[in-house]
Each structure stands twice: as structure tokens, then as C-alpha cells.
Design a protein around this motif. Sequence first.
Motif, PDB file in Angstrom:
ATOM      1  N   UNK A  83       0.836  -1.206   0.000  1.00 12.85           N
ATOM      2  CA  UNK A  83       0.000   0.000   0.000  1.00 12.85           C
ATOM      3  C   UNK A  83       0.870   1.256   0.000  1.00 12.85           C
ATOM      4  N   UNK A  84       1.874   1.266   0.857  1.00 12.85           N
ATOM      5  CA  UNK A  84       2.777   2.416   0.907  1.00 12.85           C
ATOM      6  C   UNK A  84       3.510   2.581  -0.419  1.00 12.85           C
ATOM      7  N   UNK A  85       3.968   1.489  -0.984  1.00 12.74           N
ATOM      8  CA  UNK A  85       4.777   1.576  -2.201  1.00 12.74           C
ATOM      9  C   UNK A  85       3.962   2.092  -3.373  1.00 12.74           C
ATOM     10  N   UNK A  86       2.712   1.643  -3.477  1.00 17.79           N
ATOM     11  CA  UNK A  86       1.839   2.142  -4.546  1.00 17.79           C
ATOM     12  C   UNK A  86       1.590   3.633  -4.359  1.00 17.79           C
ATOM     13  N   UNK A  87       1.286   4.025  -3.126  1.00 19.24           N
ATOM     14  CA  UNK A  87       1.017   5.439  -2.860  1.00 19.24           C
ATOM     15  C   UNK A  87       2.232   6.305  -3.146  1.00 19.24           C
ATOM     16  N   UNK A  88       3.384   5.866  -2.684  1.00 17.92           N
ATOM     17  CA  UNK A  88       4.607   6.633  -2.892  1.00 17.92           C
ATOM     18  C   UNK A  88       4.945   6.750  -4.382  1.00 17.92           C
ATOM     19  N   UNK A  89       4.782   5.642  -5.114  1.00 16.22           N
ATOM     20  CA  UNK A  89       5.073   5.663  -6.554  1.00 16.22           C
ATOM     21  C   UNK A  89       4.123   6.587  -7.299  1.00 16.22           C
ATOM     22  N   UNK A  90       2.848   6.578  -6.928  1.00 16.92           N
ATOM     23  CA  UNK A  90       1.874   7.444  -7.591  1.00 16.92           C
ATOM     24  C   UNK A  90       2.213   8.915  -7.381  1.00 16.92           C
ATOM     25  N   UNK A  91       2.599   9.266  -6.170  1.00 18.83           N
ATOM     26  CA  UNK A  91       2.952  10.652  -5.896  1.00 18.83           C
ATOM     27  C   UNK A  91       4.215  11.070  -6.655  1.00 18.83           C
ATOM     28  N   UNK A  92       5.145  10.125  -6.812  1.00 22.80           N
ATOM     29  CA  UNK A  92       6.367  10.443  -7.560  1.00 22.80           C
ATOM     30  C   UNK A  92       6.056  10.637  -9.037  1.00 22.80           C
ATOM     31  N   UNK A  93       5.201   9.775  -9.598  1.00 26.65           N
ATOM     32  CA  UNK A  93       4.791   9.944 -10.992  1.00 26.65           C
ATOM     33  C   UNK A  93       4.079  11.283 -11.168  1.00 26.65           C
TER      34      UNK A  93
END
Length: 277
Positions: A83-93
Amino acid sequence: MYAPSASYLRVYEPAAAFADAGYWRAYAASGRAVDPLEGPRVRREALYERIGWPWRGVPSFGRDAYVIDRPGADPLVCPWNLRYRIASAALEVRRLTPEAVAEALFPAEFLASAAEVVALDEGADRRDAPADAHEHVATWSVPLRWFACVRPEDRELVIQPGLVQLRYRTPIAKSRSGLAVARNLVRAEFGEGAELAEALAETGHWLDGFHRDSVVELDYGGIAARLDADELRDEDSVDLTWQALDHLGASEPEDAQECYARLVDRWRDRRLAERLN
């Protein structure tokens, strides 16, 4: 077996390093942990099951991890925290993408949910740190700086019908020491601002955040599945890395450069070959 063209650098911490140590001890004892060879497939399927389109919020996942059992000692745990990794990746994109494109990719509700997930995780105590910190992933190749985290004697190679695996596992103290040696030698030869020296320092800083009894794992992952048996047996990038560093320590920069050039050429060719396929 689903094996993406990716390699992994992982840290396994003792269960005692986590605020919820009891959960991870029970998890390890339950036998639910997935082998790293199967992990990418399981995570991919979990993602596909939970995310529909359009995305309205970051989905929840079970609390899973890779585990190294140690008879008579605390298990070592490398949490996934999808969950954290998806959220973090989305914000970076979102940060790197023009606004109009980002709006088409991610609904505002999803980005708000992602920001909340990241803020909650990053505000937690270090002993309950985001599991994203426990695993770095590289596609198509193995970053050259990762080879300095391990030594040739840490190598584990398995070649069986339907199963190939190449990985290195080493105590984190040994990994930190190796990175420090590599960083200092590169800095002495090429200066503080050398790109490789900065990359080694960044990886060393990452490792500094973990428990002293942790284990570092360099896993070739799906890269190994795309090499034949002879290529796997001959794969000596870690050896070449330390040969180059030994040459630097002996004031033999030309020999060091030759080893490094072989490494660069090898992994550039492999990236190109896989992309062409």
C-alpha cells in the motif's frame, strides 16, 4: 513462474526491530511467507485483484513479507508494504508528470488517498518504518553500486530444472564496511563529486537506517531467469567490482578502469538485448 526483468536489493531485519515484533514472529512461524522467487507473481496478482479503473483510493493489502528463518534466533523479515509503495510511486509519478497528463492518469481522490497513506507511514516510529525502505528494485539490470554491497564468497547459485536463482546474502555490518571501502577508494581517485561515489554514499546511507543484526540480499531475480546455465556460472560481476576496487587500492587506476569498463559493457549489452527481445 512469473519473473519480471528485475533485480532486488533487500534488507531483512530481526523481528525485534519492529514495533509489532509479535506479529512478525507469528507470521514467520505460520509458514505463510512467500519465497522471493514467487513474490513478484503474488504481488502482481494481489495488485490486479484490488485495483480497478478509475482508481479512487489506494487499496489495502495483507501484511506480508519475505522471511529468513533462523533456528533458535529471531526470524529476519523484509516486509512488502504494498500500500505504501503504490502510494509513494503514484505521488512520484505525479511530481514528474505534466499536470494535464497526471490528471488523466490519477483522479484527485486517488492522489489524496496516496498522500494520506504516505504521511501516515512516514510519521511512524522508525521501528515501524515503511517496508518500502526494505527493498529496492531495478528493472532490466543490476545497478553497479549494488555489487559493492556483497562479496564473492556470499554467492548462492541454484540451477535446477524449472528453477534458477542467483543471489548474495551477507551480514549488514559486512555490507556497510564494503560500501565504505568502495566509496573511499572511488572518492580518493575521482573526487568527492564523482557520480559513482555519490551513488555508493546514497546506498550506504540507506543501509545505515537498519538494525545491526540485519542481513543484506542482492537477488538477481528475473534477470537470472534470462541467463542460460553457463552464463549464470560465469556471472562474476561482484568479483569484477572488487578486482576494480583492489586495483584502485593498489594505485593501479588503468587496471581498475579496465574492470569497470567490462562491467559497464556487460550490463549495457544485457539491457539492450532484453529490450530488443
